[in-house]
Design a protein around this motif. Structure first.
Motif, PDB file in Angstrom:
ATOM      1  N   SER A 227       3.711 -23.490  18.210  1.00 51.61           N
ATOM      2  CA  SER A 227       4.158 -23.346  19.592  1.00 51.61           C
ATOM      3  C   SER A 227       3.344 -22.276  20.325  1.00 51.61           C
ATOM      4  N   PRO A 228       2.939 -22.566  21.548  1.00 55.12           N
ATOM      5  CA  PRO A 228       2.188 -21.558  22.319  1.00 55.12           C
ATOM      6  C   PRO A 228       3.042 -20.364  22.740  1.00 55.12           C
ATOM      7  N   HIS A 229       4.360 -20.438  22.531  1.00 54.25           N
ATOM      8  CA  HIS A 229       5.246 -19.347  22.941  1.00 54.25           C
ATOM      9  C   HIS A 229       5.275 -18.184  21.952  1.00 54.25           C
ATOM     10  N   ASN A 230       4.561 -18.298  20.822  1.00 58.72           N
ATOM     11  CA  ASN A 230       4.698 -17.293  19.771  1.00 58.72           C
ATOM     12  C   ASN A 230       3.439 -16.468  19.524  1.00 58.72           C
ATOM     13  N   LYS A 231       2.517 -16.481  20.446  1.00 59.48           N
ATOM     14  CA  LYS A 231       1.278 -15.742  20.254  1.00 59.48           C
ATOM     15  C   LYS A 231       1.552 -14.262  19.973  1.00 59.48           C
ATOM     16  N   GLY A 232       1.028 -13.784  18.859  1.00 57.99           N
ATOM     17  CA  GLY A 232       1.110 -12.363  18.536  1.00 57.99           C
ATOM     18  C   GLY A 232       2.387 -11.904  17.878  1.00 57.99           C
ATOM     19  N   LEU A 233       3.347 -12.799  17.651  1.00 60.06           N
ATOM     20  CA  LEU A 233       4.634 -12.378  17.091  1.00 60.06           C
ATOM     21  C   LEU A 233       4.623 -12.291  15.574  1.00 60.06           C
ATOM     22  N   PHE A 234       3.722 -12.979  14.914  1.00 63.94           N
ATOM     23  CA  PHE A 234       3.670 -12.943  13.447  1.00 63.94           C
ATOM     24  C   PHE A 234       2.259 -13.275  12.997  1.00 63.94           C
ATOM     25  N   LYS A 235       2.024 -13.048  11.700  1.00 65.26           N
ATOM     26  CA  LYS A 235       0.659 -13.141  11.173  1.00 65.26           C
ATOM     27  C   LYS A 235       0.495 -14.233  10.127  1.00 65.26           C
ATOM     28  N   ARG A 236       1.593 -14.599   9.451  1.00 65.26           N
ATOM     29  CA  ARG A 236       1.492 -15.532   8.335  1.00 65.26           C
ATOM     30  C   ARG A 236       2.715 -16.444   8.281  1.00 65.26           C
ATOM     31  N   ALA A 237       2.600 -17.506   7.480  1.00 65.22           N
ATOM     32  CA  ALA A 237       3.709 -18.456   7.391  1.00 65.22           C
ATOM     33  C   ALA A 237       3.665 -19.191   6.062  1.00 65.22           C
TER      34      ALA A 237
ATOM     35  N   ILE B 161      12.780 -14.166  15.930  1.00 59.44           N
ATOM     36  CA  ILE B 161      11.459 -13.670  15.530  1.00 59.44           C
ATOM     37  C   ILE B 161      10.971 -12.614  16.531  1.00 59.44           C
ATOM     38  N   ALA B 162      11.165 -12.884  17.819  1.00 58.67           N
ATOM     39  CA  ALA B 162      10.750 -11.927  18.853  1.00 58.67           C
ATOM     40  C   ALA B 162      11.543 -10.629  18.744  1.00 58.67           C
ATOM     41  N   TRP B 163      12.851 -10.729  18.413  1.00 61.70           N
ATOM     42  CA  TRP B 163      13.677  -9.526  18.227  1.00 61.70           C
ATOM     43  C   TRP B 163      13.135  -8.711  17.062  1.00 61.70           C
ATOM     44  N   VAL B 164      12.817  -9.377  15.972  1.00 61.56           N
ATOM     45  CA  VAL B 164      12.261  -8.680  14.807  1.00 61.56           C
ATOM     46  C   VAL B 164      10.964  -7.973  15.197  1.00 61.56           C
ATOM     47  N   HIS B 165      10.111  -8.657  15.918  1.00 61.26           N
ATOM     48  CA  HIS B 165       8.840  -8.050  16.326  1.00 61.26           C
ATOM     49  C   HIS B 165       9.069  -6.802  17.175  1.00 61.26           C
ATOM     50  N   ARG B 166      10.067  -6.830  18.042  1.00 60.25           N
ATOM     51  CA  ARG B 166      10.328  -5.687  18.932  1.00 60.25           C
ATOM     52  C   ARG B 166      11.039  -4.540  18.218  1.00 60.25           C
ATOM     53  N   ASN B 167      11.851  -4.838  17.202  1.00 57.61           N
ATOM     54  CA  ASN B 167      12.754  -3.825  16.646  1.00 57.61           C
ATOM     55  C   ASN B 167      12.478  -3.405  15.213  1.00 57.61           C
TER      56      ASN B 167
END
Length: 566
Positions: free
Chosen positions: A223-233, A188-194
């Motif tokens: 999870s608190p590790h995902n702040k700002g990485l996505f908007k919906r689920a 998910i973090a890779w997607v957010h960056r790229n």
């Protein structure tokens, strides 16, 4: 004289000037080239398969960044699935080199930009599964092509470790578990960056998944590790508070695995397990298939308890990815838009394993099996809880219950206990903690097309576990032999429209695609939902989904004191 970097830059420019192709894309790891395919009416799609989002993972370690590559990466073939048990006894399939993702980018007359992004997390009880799903000839279960094309969204599917390698835990920091969740988070973090390089909007990412994938989606937003990485689920048939999602005493099972691979069970256990061959670890964390002597015509698991109690490998509260029980972490999703729902007979697949005669009209199931199943699901609460459950589930029976009533009740119990009640609980937790995040609930009721006369499922069959997935991925449009009727295409079109609208705007009703009914938000004062069905119209907006049964599992049974540890 031009240097190599200049030549590469020119090549990239020439390949990307096409109005219908991204050409070579420059990612953080290096250049990648996918495949451009022509669709109907002049539309095109860029497909990238097998892009690494992390390095080859070490056993029982969090994923690490990929070191990158020098040449242009050929991203035109799917990579190995993550190592897991095979359907054949004592066999495995897949590889430890499996942290790859796939991307489908629609280009409608011009190269896309700022498109909504949907990231798919597969299910499989945290034991099986892959980013592609079942592959038969050209049929790829999780191909994002139809959803991307019809929904005008970018679709990404990701790999993550499963089984022992993904979810074994000793309950201690040295082997904490949740490695599969960390893999998902890295993707998910890779997607957010790229994803901007592929035409996507990194500020408009939606996670979606089914079963263990749906539970994973829910855990990711908590999870608190995902702040700002996505908007919906979107969590389909699985949430963070399902009874099978969190392993409460992981060390007990880790000891069983350690004994199978000849590791000590003292303070040396974790270090020993890390040195074991990954294949042996996967096999040690699986259970065996056998023939049940009481039903010699049916192969299934030889179980003394419902299969639910054998799902030993799952996420844990590790104090890191999950610092507390999921029910106490919904404040972290306060600004995340959230859809969650179930299929009306999600429990059928589990009832078919626990009671294989459910599917055979000529093979009766004794009425005592209903009490036996309820006793298994309430055993930590004792006889008073059992009687409360029994009186509710047999309240609609005839004086002498028919076989159809008995069999449907078994399916309802498994559906309610394993999926429906906990999904309603998660929706309520999300709505109660929401700030800007909106909450939506659904029930899929489209009958399984394998049900009916002379078919393998009974005629009363509803929507089984995983029946939602082909509709979301548009299979009725690409696999007409499997989904031959107009009603299949209608429902698929409805679900794609709702899902894609939600990914675009956070509202399943708004986003450019027409829908058959206005889907209301869910909140504590109006437990509204839509019933997804090929016949749906505005009358399919409902409220208070199986209210008495939800109350039984979420409030009544928990109110009884524990007689044994859960």
């Amino acid at each position: 004289m031009m240097n190599m970097k200049s030549l590469v830059a020119i090549a990239v420019f020439l390949e990307t000037v096409s109005a219908t192709s991204l050409g070579v894309v420059n990612t953080e790891g290096g250049l990648v080239r996918g495949e451009n395919i022509a669709l109907e009416a002049g539309r095109h799609m860029d497909v990238f398969k097998g892009i690494p989002f992390a390095d080859v993972p070490e056993t029982f370690m969090k994923p690490k960044p990929h070191p990158g590559w020098d040449d242009v990466l050929d991203a035109t073939a799917f990579k190995d699935i993550c190592l897991q048990v095979s359907v054949f006894p004592n066999k495995t399939r897949g590889s430890t080199d499996c942290l790859y993702l796939n991307i489908w980018v629609p280009n409608n007359g011009s190269v896309s930009s700022d498109m909504p992004v949907m990231v798919w997390i597969y299910g499989g009880a945290f034991i099986f599964g892959s980013s592609t799903g079942i592959e038969i000839l050209k049929f790829v279960q999780y191909s994002g092509q139809e959803l991307a094309d019809r929904g005008n969204v970018i679709v990404v599917s990701i790999g993550y470790r499963v089984g022992s390698l993904g979810f074994l835990s000793t309950g201690e920091p040295e082997l904490a578990g949740n490695y599969g969740l960390w893999d998902q988070q890295a993707a998910i973090a890779w997607v957010h960056r790229n994803i901007r390089k592929f035409g996507g909007d990194p500020e408009n990412i939606t996670l979606f998944g089914e079963s263990a994938g749906g539970a994973s989606v829910n855990l990711q937003i908590l999870s608190p590790h995902n702040k700002g990485l996505f908007k919906r689920a979107i969590a389909q048939s699985g949430v963070a508070v399902c009874p099978w999602t969190i392993k409460k005493n992981p060390r007990e099972y880790a000891v069983e695995v350690a004994l199978k691979v000849n590791c000590p069970t003292d303070e040396r256990m974790a270090s020993c397990l890390k040195e074991i061959d990954p294949v042996d670890l996967i096999l040690a964390g699986s259970f065996n298939f056998s023939r049940n002597s009481s039903d010699p015509i049916v192969y299934h698991l030889e179980l003394s308890d419902p299969i639910f109690y054998y799902l030993e490998l799952s996420p844990v509260i590790d104090g890191d990815f999950l610092p507390d029980h999921p029910s106490k972490l919904f404040h972290n999703a306060a600004d995340i838009d959230f859809i969650a729902g179930v299929n009306d007979m999600d429990g059928h697949i589990f009832a078919s394993i626990d009671f294989p005669r459910v599917n055979f009209d000529l093979l009766p199931v004794p009425v005592e099996e209903v009490e036996k199943l309820l006793a298994a699901f309430t055993k930590h609460k004792g006889d008073a809880a059992l009687q409360a459950a029994l009186s509710l589930y047999n309240s609609t029976w005839e004086p002498t219950p028919s076989q159809e009533s008995i069999k449907k009740t078994l399916v309802d119990i498994e559906t309610d206990f394993l999926f429906l009640a906990s999904t309603q609980a998660a929706l309520k937790l999300h709505a109660d903690n929401a700030k800007t995040g909106r909450t939506y609930s659904y029930l899929l009721s489209q009958p399984n097309q394998l049900g009916g006369i002379f078919k393998p499922y009974p005629k009363w069959m509803g929507a089984d576990h995983t029946d939602d997935v082909p509709y979301v991925f548009g299979k009725p449009f690409t696999a007409p032999l499997l989904y031959p009727l107009k009603k299949h295409r209608d429902l698929s079109g409805y679900m794609i429209a709702y899902w894609a609208n939600f990914a675009r705007t956070g509202d399943p009703n708004e986003g450019g695609l027409s829908v058959p009914a206005t889907w209301p938000t869910f909140n504590s004062t109006g437990l509204k939902f839509v019933e997804l069905n090929s016949k749906m119209d505005e009358s399919y907006v409902r409220e208070n989904m199986r209210e008495d049964y939800v109350d039984l599992w979420n409030n009544v049974i928990p109110s009884f004191p524990d007689i044994i540890a859960e």
